[in-house]
Design an enzyme around this catalytic site. Structure first.
Site, PDB file in Angstrom:
ATOM      1  N   ASN A   1      -4.093   8.944   2.733  1.00 14.13           N
ATOM      2  CA  ASN A   1      -3.653   8.020   3.693  1.00 14.13           C
ATOM      3  C   ASN A   1      -2.783   8.823   4.380  1.00 14.13           C
ATOM      4  O   ASN A   1      -1.509   9.166   3.981  1.00 14.13           O
ATOM      5  CB  ASN A   1      -3.053   6.806   2.869  1.00 14.13           C
TER       6      ASN A   1
ATOM      7  N   LYS B   1      -1.254   7.909   7.081  1.00 12.70           N
ATOM      8  CA  LYS B   1      -0.336   6.912   7.702  1.00 12.70           C
ATOM      9  C   LYS B   1      -0.135   7.367   9.157  1.00 12.70           C
ATOM     10  O   LYS B   1      -1.021   7.565   9.897  1.00 12.70           O
ATOM     11  CB  LYS B   1       0.941   7.139   6.950  1.00 12.70           C
TER      12      LYS B   1
ATOM     13  N   HIS C   1      -2.377  -2.447   2.648  1.00 10.82           N
ATOM     14  CA  HIS C   1      -1.485  -1.243   2.193  1.00 10.82           C
ATOM     15  C   HIS C   1       0.211  -1.972   2.339  1.00 10.82           C
ATOM     16  O   HIS C   1       0.158  -2.948   3.009  1.00 10.82           O
ATOM     17  CB  HIS C   1      -1.381  -0.359   3.232  1.00 10.82           C
TER      18      HIS C   1
ATOM     19  N   GLU D   1       2.703  -0.952   3.160  1.00 10.92           N
ATOM     20  CA  GLU D   1       3.552  -0.837   4.736  1.00 10.92           C
ATOM     21  C   GLU D   1       3.287  -1.771   5.512  1.00 10.92           C
ATOM     22  O   GLU D   1       3.847  -2.524   6.193  1.00 10.92           O
ATOM     23  CB  GLU D   1       3.379   0.545   4.785  1.00 10.92           C
TER      24      GLU D   1
ATOM     25  N   GLU E   1      -0.779   0.321  -6.434  1.00 10.64           N
ATOM     26  CA  GLU E   1       0.391   0.887  -5.697  1.00 10.64           C
ATOM     27  C   GLU E   1       1.691   0.251  -5.938  1.00 10.64           C
ATOM     28  O   GLU E   1       1.857  -0.599  -5.107  1.00 10.64           O
ATOM     29  CB  GLU E   1      -0.019   1.167  -4.265  1.00 10.64           C
TER      30      GLU E   1
ATOM     31  N   GLY F   1       6.104   6.845  -1.412  1.00 10.59           N
ATOM     32  CA  GLY F   1       6.695   7.763  -0.683  1.00 10.59           C
ATOM     33  C   GLY F   1       8.158   7.843  -1.016  1.00 10.59           C
ATOM     34  O   GLY F   1       9.065   8.388  -0.417  1.00 10.59           O
TER      35      GLY F   1
ATOM     36  N   SER G   1       3.389   8.430  -4.971  1.00  9.28           N
ATOM     37  CA  SER G   1       3.866   9.737  -4.970  1.00  9.28           C
ATOM     38  C   SER G   1       2.923  10.601  -5.989  1.00  9.28           C
ATOM     39  O   SER G   1       3.525  11.316  -6.802  1.00  9.28           O
ATOM     40  CB  SER G   1       5.272   9.664  -5.669  1.00  9.28           C
TER      41      SER G   1
HETATM   42  C1  PEP Z   1       0.171   5.664  -0.078  1.00  7.05           C
HETATM   43  O1  PEP Z   1       0.695   5.757   1.304  1.00  7.05           O
HETATM   44  O2  PEP Z   1      -0.712   4.744  -0.279  1.00  7.05           O
HETATM   45  C2  PEP Z   1       0.935   6.480  -0.821  1.00  7.05           C
HETATM   46  C3  PEP Z   1       0.671   6.370  -2.041  1.00  7.05           C
HETATM   47  O3  PEP Z   1       1.948   7.346  -0.545  1.00  7.05           O
HETATM   48  P1  PEP Z   1       2.663   8.458  -1.218  1.00  7.05           P
HETATM   49  O4  PEP Z   1       1.844   9.303  -2.171  1.00  7.05           O
HETATM   50  O5  PEP Z   1       3.362   9.432  -0.116  1.00  7.05           O
HETATM   51  O6  PEP Z   1       3.586   7.774  -2.103  1.00  7.05           O
END
Ligand code: PEP
Length: 257
Positions: A13, A15, A101, A103, A173, A179, A219
């Site tokens: 992803n 972003k 997601h 976000e 998630e 993040g 992460s």
């Molecule tokens: C994500 O954006 O779905 C995500 C898991 O980000 P990160 O790996 O940076 O935590």
């Protein structure tokens, strides 16, 4: 069903990162990093910003990389300034789309109901959906992770047929791990991925629950991917930060083989 019989999916992803020219560079760099290594043990997807789609599709052509988008509107067309429809994505060569997601839920007013509408629009247009669910840190601390994730999963899938479910991947998630550099332990990830599988089984039957691909995201990186991906109920990863670095993304792809 043993996890070996489920499809593993490693999805990046991106972003709000990368210009179109940088998207071409990154797709080419991922191809170069993976050259000579096995990639056929999992499906690899790069979910990119809308403006990068054309370049990413062109750069990925003929390779093992599939291109996804990061969101989709639920209407097919009309007065929705700034939005993009599922048909538009398909016409651009997009195969996958992330829906729900955290976000989007956190900053853009996404609700379980709008997630459900987007899931339907995407599936009806022939896209594969990466449906994101996950609890906030406060919800984990309050002991309601199972309730939150079950509710998000059930509402997102309302009205989705068993046939359509074959085009749905669920990404667990935990919001506190996205993040932040703070990863769920492999056992925590496995426990909630298993729970999601049970929710799907309760809705569609055991075969569907056992067969659905459930990813972990939060992460995941080149160091922790192997341990997370080894868990029975973790069928892949949705990767943010580490998907922007070709060497790291390639290590994660290798870990999923
Ligand atoms: C994500 O954006 O779905 C995500 C898991 O980000 P990160 O790996 O940076 O935590």
């Amino acid at each position: 069903m043993n996890k070996l019989f489920r499809s593993a999916v490693i999805a990046g992803n991106w972003k709000m990162n990368k210009t179109p020219a940088e998207a071409t560079e990154l797709i080419n760099a991922i191809k170069a990093e993976c050259a000579g290594k096995a990639t056929d043990g999992c499906t690899v997807v790069a979910c990119v910003p809308y403006v990068d789609i054309a370049n990413a599709v062109e750069a990925a052509k003929g390779s093992f990389i599939h291109i996804g988008a990061e969101n989709v509107h639920w209407e097919r067309s009309g007065a929705f300034t700034g939005e993009i429809s599922a048909d538009m994505l398909v016409a651009c060569g997009v195969e996958y789309v992330i829906v729900g997601h955290s976000e989007r839920r956190q900053y853009f007013g996404e609700t379980d109901e709008t997630v459900n509408k987007r899931v339907h629009a995407a599936l009806e247009a022939g896209l594969k959906v990466i449906l994101c669910v996950g609890e906030l840190l406060t919800e984990r601390e309050q002991g309601v992770t199972a309730e939150v994730v079950s509710r998000q999963t059930k509402i997102a899938l309302l009205g989705v047929t068993e046939e359509q479910l074959k085009n749905v991947i669920i990404a667990y998630e935990p919001v506190w791990a996205i993040g932040t550099g703070r990863t769920a332990t492999a056992d925590q990830a496995n426990e909630v991925c298993k729970l999601i599988r049970e929710v799907v089984s309760s809705l569609y039957g055991t075969a569907a629950g056992n067969g659905i691909t459930v990813q972990y995201g939060g992460s995941m990186n080149a160091k922790n991917a192997a341990e997370l991906l080894a868990k029975e109920h973790v069928d892949g990863g949705l990767i943010g930060g580490a998907s922007l670095k070709a060497p790291d993304f390639s290590v994660i792809i290798s870990a999923a083989q």
